[in-house]
Design an enzyme around this catalytic site. Structure first.
Site, short mmCIF file in Angstrom:
data_model
loop_
_atom_site.label_atom_id
_atom_site.label_comp_id
_atom_site.label_asym_id
_atom_site.label_seq_id
_atom_site.Cartn_x
_atom_site.Cartn_y
_atom_site.Cartn_z
N ASP A 11 -7.05 3.96 0.88
CA ASP A 11 -7.39 2.67 1.49
C ASP A 11 -7.46 1.65 0.38
OD1 ASP A 11 -10.43 1.46 1.07
OD2 ASP A 11 -10.26 3.58 0.54
N CYS A 37 12.94 -5.03 5.74
CA CYS A 37 11.67 -4.88 6.47
C CYS A 37 11.85 -5.39 7.90
CB CYS A 37 10.57 -5.68 5.76
SG CYS A 37 8.97 -5.61 6.60
N ASP A 92 -16.59 3.98 5.45
CA ASP A 92 -17.20 4.13 4.14
C ASP A 92 -18.71 4.11 4.33
OD1 ASP A 92 -18.05 3.95 1.52
OD2 ASP A 92 -16.61 2.42 0.96
N CYS A 144 9.64 -10.98 8.41
CA CYS A 144 10.98 -10.78 7.84
C CYS A 144 12.07 -10.93 8.89
CB CYS A 144 11.06 -9.40 7.19
SG CYS A 144 9.97 -9.21 5.76
N HIS A 182 3.26 -8.48 7.05
CA HIS A 182 4.33 -7.95 6.21
C HIS A 182 3.80 -6.93 5.20
CE1 HIS A 182 7.61 -7.46 3.43
NE2 HIS A 182 6.75 -7.75 2.46
N CYS A 184 9.25 -6.24 9.97
CA CYS A 184 8.07 -6.95 10.47
C CYS A 184 8.46 -8.34 10.97
CB CYS A 184 7.01 -7.05 9.37
SG CYS A 184 7.31 -8.37 8.17
#
Length: 396
Positions: free
Chosen positions: A277, A315, A103, A320, A346, A317
């Protein structure tokens, strides 16, 4: 759904963007850069100060993220763009293997209302760190991003607050257009690198049309929609997108800055947006909030104290796979750093899974049914338990 012939080619000049499929206005694309491929629609985790908070770069990559965002304002103040250049550029400095979009810093400077002055030359501001005076001009913003070795450079623009008088929105939009031309002149083209222009104009469709037309005339590798996710709400934002996106080139990526919640992403993809984003998944992870397919969850809540179920059974991840809600609740209540790490991991995984699912739905010609199912699901709840706003400020 319509297939678009042609695949990605490694860019020999600028960036290469290939549209692979369309389903309604939703687009499935592939952006080829000097530092790797980005499958779109794509979500970019925010790494404002050369780090995605509570995550290692390796962990960010494991969530499925292909590109991250850094910030010119923060990096120019600390540790300094020249230092990062001497150390091999931002990607090497932070050990991120993929592309980086930076940015320009304009949004952060604009948020320092009491510490800055906007002129035709640029923005004079005082650092929020030590009060030192700086000038951020279109040329210096591009030069700093060059020193950072940013894969995608953003033009310097002026973002007005919402709501803004039409005259103020028009003034800022016209100034941003003049700055866009100066950024284009200052940008040093390189194979696989690109410069994005930023559409401004508040929530006024006529101003947005003029901004888009002016940027297209200048010519950029991609086009961002700025000045949104600043309090206007989903319905008004969707109206702005409906009025603006059709005026952007089909063969360039479209980036909606600072957005947003999962429902924002789905609704924006439906309107032809390719890139996003937002600080929300990382900020929420640090404040005990989790986005799940069953809806948002606040792990501070006592109802999770004896809940051994995984956070989100669908999920993959580490939070999880390896831990239950009761343990995550304990980490949050005990203010253990691991809680922020696991919930951030997560949330970023959830966002990347959502983007992957949208890409697959567009490719298969079933995005409309995917969208309906999502909007009918708890995950789309507009009243969420998640903390934080969609936009970015001086800190992420």
């Amino acid at each position: 759904m319509s297939e678009v012939r042609g695949g990605p080619v490694l860019p020999d000049r600028g960036l290469s963007f290939a549209l692979l499929a369309r389903d309604g206005q939703a687009r499935r694309g592939r952006l080829a850069t000097a530092h790797g491929i980005v499958e779109t629609p794509a979500f970019m985790p925010v790494g404002t100060a050369a780090t995605v908070k509570a995550m290692t770069p390796e962990a960010v990559a494991q969530t499925g993220a292909q590109i991250v965002l850094g910030n010119t304002y923060h990096l120019m103040l600390r540790p300094g763009a020249d230092r990062i250049r001497r150390l091999g550029g931002l990607r090497k400095f932070m050990n991120w293997q993929g592309p980086v979009l930076t940015d320009s810093g304009g949004f952060q400077v604009m948020s320092l209302a009491d510490l800055r002055k906007v002129t035709e030359e640029g923005v004079t501001f005082r650092s929020h760190l030590d009060g030192a005076k700086h000038l951020l001009s279109p040329e210096s913003a591009v030069g700093i991003q060059h020193d950072l070795d940013s894969t995608i450079t953003m033009q310097l623009d002026e973002c007005v607050a919402y709501p803004a008088p039409e005259a103020e929105a028009e003034r800022a939009m016209e100034l941003s257009l003049r700055w866009a031309a100066r950024c284009k002149a200052a940008f040093r083209p390189r194979a696989g690198y690109g410069l994005f222009g930023i559409v401004q104009g508040g929530v006024n469709p006529t101003l947005r049309h003029r901004s888009a037309a002016g940027l297209v005339e200048i010519g950029f590798d991609g086009y961002a929609l700025g000045g949104l996710a600043v309090g206007e709400g989903l319905e008004l934002r969707n109206l702005v997108l409906d009025a603006t996106v059709p005026h952007l080139p089909e063969d360039r990526p479209r980036y909606l800055m600072g957005v947003g919640k999962p429902v924002d992403l789905v609704e924006s993809v439906a309107r032809g947006v390719d890139m996003f984003d937002c600080v929300l998944p990382t900020r929420s992870g640090r404040t005990s909030q989790a986005f799940t397919r069953a809806g948002p969850m606040n792990l501070r809540n006592a109802r999770f104290a004896d809940d051994a179920e995984p956070l989100d059974p669908d999920c993959a991840c580490p939070a999880c796979r390896n831990y239950g809600r009761a343990y995550l609740h304990h980490l949050v209540k005990a203010k253990e750093i691991l809680g922020s790490m696991l919930l951030t991991w997560h949330n970023l995984t959830y966002y990347q899974d959502l983007m992957r699912d949208m890409r697959q739905a567009i490719q298969a010609g079933r995005f409309a049914s995917f969208r309906r199912a999502f909007l009918d699901s708890p995950a789309a709840g507009r009243e969420t338990e998640a903390a934080g706003s969609s936009g970015d400020g001086p800190e992420n």
